[in-house]
Scaffold this motif. Structure first.
Motif, PDB file in Angstrom:
ATOM      1  N   GLU A 193      38.097  38.718 -26.952  1.00 55.26           N
ATOM      2  CA  GLU A 193      38.152  39.516 -28.169  1.00 55.26           C
ATOM      3  C   GLU A 193      36.897  40.386 -28.287  1.00 55.26           C
ATOM      4  OE1 GLU A 193      40.711  39.592 -30.024  1.00 55.26           O
ATOM      5  OE2 GLU A 193      41.803  37.719 -29.695  1.00 55.26           O
ATOM      6  N   THR A 194      37.082  41.652 -28.610  1.00 54.03           N
ATOM      7  CA  THR A 194      35.954  42.582 -28.680  1.00 54.03           C
ATOM      8  C   THR A 194      35.253  42.574 -30.035  1.00 54.03           C
ATOM      9  OG1 THR A 194      37.478  44.369 -29.254  1.00 54.03           O
ATOM     10  CG2 THR A 194      36.931  44.083 -26.918  1.00 54.03           C
ATOM     11  N   SER A 195      35.719  41.740 -30.940  1.00 57.78           N
ATOM     12  CA  SER A 195      35.027  41.559 -32.226  1.00 57.78           C
ATOM     13  C   SER A 195      35.432  40.229 -32.826  1.00 57.78           C
ATOM     14  CB  SER A 195      35.367  42.690 -33.199  1.00 57.78           C
ATOM     15  OG  SER A 195      34.797  42.420 -34.482  1.00 57.78           O
ATOM     16  N   LEU A 196      34.470  39.513 -33.356  1.00 56.13           N
ATOM     17  CA  LEU A 196      34.776  38.271 -34.057  1.00 56.13           C
ATOM     18  C   LEU A 196      35.616  38.551 -35.296  1.00 56.13           C
ATOM     19  CD1 LEU A 196      34.045  35.169 -33.974  1.00 56.13           C
ATOM     20  CD2 LEU A 196      32.346  35.709 -35.717  1.00 56.13           C
ATOM     21  N   LEU A 197      35.495  39.753 -35.842  1.00 57.02           N
ATOM     22  CA  LEU A 197      36.209  40.107 -37.064  1.00 57.02           C
ATOM     23  C   LEU A 197      37.715  40.168 -36.849  1.00 57.02           C
ATOM     24  CD1 LEU A 197      33.791  42.893 -38.367  1.00 57.02           C
ATOM     25  CD2 LEU A 197      33.668  40.424 -38.676  1.00 57.02           C
ATOM     26  N   ASP A 198      38.154  40.166 -35.591  1.00 56.37           N
ATOM     27  CA  ASP A 198      39.587  40.127 -35.300  1.00 56.37           C
ATOM     28  C   ASP A 198      40.145  38.708 -35.336  1.00 56.37           C
ATOM     29  OD1 ASP A 198      39.647  42.875 -34.964  1.00 56.37           O
ATOM     30  OD2 ASP A 198      39.201  42.752 -32.820  1.00 56.37           O
ATOM     31  N   ILE A 199      39.277  37.723 -35.525  1.00 55.51           N
ATOM     32  CA  ILE A 199      39.682  36.319 -35.595  1.00 55.51           C
ATOM     33  C   ILE A 199      39.510  35.845 -37.032  1.00 55.51           C
ATOM     34  CG2 ILE A 199      39.220  33.975 -34.761  1.00 55.51           C
ATOM     35  CD1 ILE A 199      38.047  35.221 -32.219  1.00 55.51           C
ATOM     36  N   PRO A 200      40.528  35.220 -37.633  1.00 52.81           N
ATOM     37  CA  PRO A 200      40.372  34.715 -39.003  1.00 52.81           C
ATOM     38  C   PRO A 200      39.225  33.711 -39.104  1.00 52.81           C
ATOM     39  CG  PRO A 200      42.691  34.747 -38.378  1.00 52.81           C
ATOM     40  CD  PRO A 200      41.906  35.038 -37.130  1.00 52.81           C
ATOM     41  N   SER A 201      38.429  33.819 -40.159  1.00 59.36           N
ATOM     42  CA  SER A 201      37.239  32.980 -40.301  1.00 59.36           C
ATOM     43  C   SER A 201      37.583  31.497 -40.372  1.00 59.36           C
ATOM     44  CB  SER A 201      36.443  33.399 -41.536  1.00 59.36           C
ATOM     45  OG  SER A 201      37.228  33.259 -42.710  1.00 59.36           O
ATOM     46  N   ASP A 202      38.685  31.156 -41.057  1.00 60.97           N
ATOM     47  CA  ASP A 202      39.019  29.743 -41.198  1.00 60.97           C
ATOM     48  C   ASP A 202      39.433  29.133 -39.860  1.00 60.97           C
ATOM     49  OD1 ASP A 202      41.331  31.293 -41.171  1.00 60.97           O
ATOM     50  OD2 ASP A 202      42.449  29.906 -42.440  1.00 60.97           O
ATOM     51  N   GLU A 203      40.090  29.926 -38.991  1.00 53.95           N
ATOM     52  CA  GLU A 203      40.469  29.435 -37.670  1.00 53.95           C
ATOM     53  C   GLU A 203      39.223  29.149 -36.828  1.00 53.95           C
ATOM     54  OE1 GLU A 203      43.340  31.623 -35.476  1.00 53.95           O
ATOM     55  OE2 GLU A 203      44.654  31.961 -37.204  1.00 53.95           O
ATOM     56  N   TRP A 204      38.251  30.051 -36.883  1.00 47.68           N
ATOM     57  CA  TRP A 204      37.026  29.862 -36.101  1.00 47.68           C
ATOM     58  C   TRP A 204      36.232  28.661 -36.616  1.00 47.68           C
ATOM     59  CZ3 TRP A 204      35.003  32.470 -31.837  1.00 47.68           C
ATOM     60  CH2 TRP A 204      33.681  32.135 -31.496  1.00 47.68           C
ATOM     61  N   ASN A 205      36.025  28.610 -37.909  1.00 43.82           N
ATOM     62  CA  ASN A 205      35.211  27.533 -38.485  1.00 43.82           C
ATOM     63  C   ASN A 205      35.858  26.165 -38.316  1.00 43.82           C
ATOM     64  OD1 ASN A 205      32.969  29.000 -39.283  1.00 43.82           O
ATOM     65  ND2 ASN A 205      33.813  29.487 -41.299  1.00 43.82           N
ATOM     66  N   ARG A 206      37.165  26.131 -38.224  1.00 46.10           N
ATOM     67  CA  ARG A 206      37.856  24.861 -38.003  1.00 46.10           C
ATOM     68  C   ARG A 206      37.463  24.256 -36.654  1.00 46.10           C
ATOM     69  NH1 ARG A 206      42.922  26.588 -38.279  1.00 46.10           N
ATOM     70  NH2 ARG A 206      42.808  26.752 -40.552  1.00 46.10           N
ATOM     71  N   LEU A 207      37.100  25.093 -35.705  1.00 43.89           N
ATOM     72  CA  LEU A 207      36.709  24.611 -34.374  1.00 43.89           C
ATOM     73  C   LEU A 207      35.263  24.129 -34.338  1.00 43.89           C
ATOM     74  CD1 LEU A 207      38.306  27.396 -32.136  1.00 43.89           C
ATOM     75  CD2 LEU A 207      39.270  25.164 -32.725  1.00 43.89           C
ATOM     76  N   ASN A 208      34.455  24.526 -35.317  1.00 40.60           N
ATOM     77  CA  ASN A 208      33.038  24.168 -35.360  1.00 40.60           C
ATOM     78  C   ASN A 208      32.873  22.815 -36.046  1.00 40.60           C
ATOM     79  OD1 ASN A 208      30.215  24.250 -35.290  1.00 40.60           O
ATOM     80  ND2 ASN A 208      30.072  25.641 -37.038  1.00 40.60           N
ATOM     81  N   SER A 209      33.386  21.772 -35.405  1.00 36.48           N
ATOM     82  CA  SER A 209      33.386  20.438 -36.018  1.00 36.48           C
ATOM     83  C   SER A 209      31.980  19.903 -36.231  1.00 36.48           C
ATOM     84  CB  SER A 209      34.200  19.464 -35.164  1.00 36.48           C
ATOM     85  OG  SER A 209      33.684  19.402 -33.846  1.00 36.48           O
ATOM     86  N   ALA A 210      31.016  20.331 -35.410  1.00 34.33           N
ATOM     87  CA  ALA A 210      29.623  19.895 -35.573  1.00 34.33           C
ATOM     88  C   ALA A 210      28.950  20.591 -36.753  1.00 34.33           C
ATOM     89  CB  ALA A 210      28.834  20.161 -34.299  1.00 34.33           C
ATOM     90  N   ASP A 211      29.606  21.619 -37.316  1.00 39.27           N
ATOM     91  CA  ASP A 211      29.057  22.393 -38.430  1.00 39.27           C
ATOM     92  C   ASP A 211      27.699  22.994 -38.080  1.00 39.27           C
ATOM     93  OD1 ASP A 211      29.595  23.447 -40.931  1.00 39.27           O
ATOM     94  OD2 ASP A 211      28.341  21.992 -41.951  1.00 39.27           O
ATOM     95  N   ASN A 212      27.544  23.370 -36.811  1.00 38.02           N
ATOM     96  CA  ASN A 212      26.308  24.005 -36.360  1.00 38.02           C
ATOM     97  C   ASN A 212      26.164  25.363 -37.051  1.00 38.02           C
ATOM     98  OD1 ASN A 212      24.758  25.906 -34.483  1.00 38.02           O
ATOM     99  ND2 ASN A 212      24.352  23.932 -33.534  1.00 38.02           N
TER     100      ASN A 212
END
Length: 393
Positions: A9-28
């Motif tokens: 993906e050429t921009s993070l803004l093309d990915i929904p924020s909730d989908e991305w944050n759901r993968l950050n289980s460590a909450d880094n």
């Protein structure tokens, strides 16, 4: 795994924020959508600055199930795992080292997850498919190599591949390991006070730190710690002035602009700590830290004029005080800095993974990495011997 789709993906803004944050289980905090998106929307990372977003996204049908924050780089600034000599060698043979693919957090030499994935079976060939996708992407885009910096142990294991070379480095971190209060997460005993931390040191080292802290007080400097929502626009503006001026003193521009800091203050305040140094009613220095429920991360510092021991107090001792008070287990104060050893920061190993497309350079770099690892091990052994703690502490 026939339904998986691996894209860049050429921009993070093309990915929904909730989908991305759901993968950050460590909450880094550095892997939060809010942090990475602020880098992009502020244009701190952009093709113009040599950081072209190129995030690896893995979907099962339309569902995002894994991701690796990645960028196409036109230089090696802001990485903290140094490969300038590799680029020079390419150049001497008339070859192009840039562009390259970098999987890392821009301007952030902090160990953390690099493969973001929840409850994913990595033994079913996913890591192999990721590696093959990266190689195909490199061939298509004319990328010389792939570099994955500061991965945690889980990401190292998940992404290991025979063609990925493991490089070793060293940082210095403070550990909240002795004291009367037991950590609910690890069971480790933690310090009750800064003095209890000093009590672990030899007499001479303990006196030196007390002297440094007293010199700051004797100059009439006091400190104010702003948590998240307490950070005022005025304090943030002063901080940025100090941050930018510190780079200008070295004839450089700061990697991060004011818009970036303003955005993360709004979007992720619970992860921020701002320490301001005040003298005669005026701010004279500042340090901005990030944090989660286990770790304080020391990142950004600045001042207009120099005062004795001010840097050590603002960036290190204030951070240690905060960790002890809030029962944080670790203080990651950034890259390099042998001066941290005498202040109780222990050497810890860091790692990176590298794939080099050119077979001849791959062999040469592999040999270099092996020899470098021996030097890193010797360096860490020496650093341990210079720690200020008493025997047995």
């Amino acid at each position: 795994m026939p339904d998986l789709n691996i894209q860049f993906e050429t921009s993070l803004l093309d990915i929904p924020s909730d989908e991305w944050n759901r993968l950050n289980s460590a909450d880094n905090p550095f892997l939060k959508y809010e942090f990475l998106a602020a880098l992009e929307t502020s244009k701190s990372v952009a093709p113009k600055t040599g950081w072209q977003p190129n995030h690896l996204a893995i979907r099962d049908n339309d569902k995002l199930i894994a991701a690796i924050p990645s960028y196409i780089k036109q230089h090696s600034y802001g990485e903290y795992v140094f490969d300038w000599s590799w680029a020079d060698a390419y150049n001497q043979y008339g070859l192009h080292y840039y562009p390259k693919l970098l999987s890392a957090i821009p301007f952030t030499p902090s160990v953390g997850p690099r493969l973001l994935a929840n409850n994913l079976d990595l033994d079913n060939g996913l890591s192999r498919r990721i590696f093959e996708a990266v190689k195909n992407h490199a061939s298509k885009m004319g990328l010389s190599s792939w570099h994955l910096l500061f991965p945690d142990h889980a990401s190292l294991e998940a992404l290991s591949h025979p063609e990925l070379m493991l490089r070793k480095g060293c940082q210095f971190q403070w550990c909240n390991r002795y004291g009367e209060t037991q950590s609910a997460k690890t069971g480790a005993l933690m310090y009750d006070s800064f003095e209890q931390f000093l009590d672990q040191m030899t007499s001479r080292k303990r006196k030196n730190i007390r002297k440094e802290r007293q010199q700051v007080k004797d100059q009439g400097i006091r400190f104010i710690q702003f948590e998240g929502h307490e950070i005022t626009p005025q304090a943030l503006e002063k901080f940025y002035l100090f941050y930018h001026a510190t780079y200008l003193k070295r004839g450089q521009q700061g990697y991060l602009n004011q818009a970036f800091f303003q955005q993360i203050t709004r979007s992720m305040p619970d992860n921020l700590l701002l320490v301001m140094a005040e003298k005669a009613g005026e701010y004279v220095a500042a340090a901005l830290f990030l944090k989660d429920d286990q770790t304080l991360y020391g990142r950004y510092w600045g001042c207009m004029e120099e005062y004795k021991q001010l840097h050590f107090e603002t960036c290190y001792y204030q951070g240690i005080d905060y960790c002890i008070k809030h029962k944080l287990e670790r203080f990651d104060a950034g890259a390099q800095g042998e001066h941290k050893i005498q202040r109780g920061f222990k050497p810890v190993p860091t790692y990176s993974l590298h794939w080099i497309g050119h077979s001849g350079f791959r062999a040469a770099i592999q040999d270099f990495i092996k020899r470098e690892a021996v030097q890193v091990d010797h360096y860490m052994d020496d650093a341990f011997r210079y720690l200020p703690f008493k025997r047995g502490s």
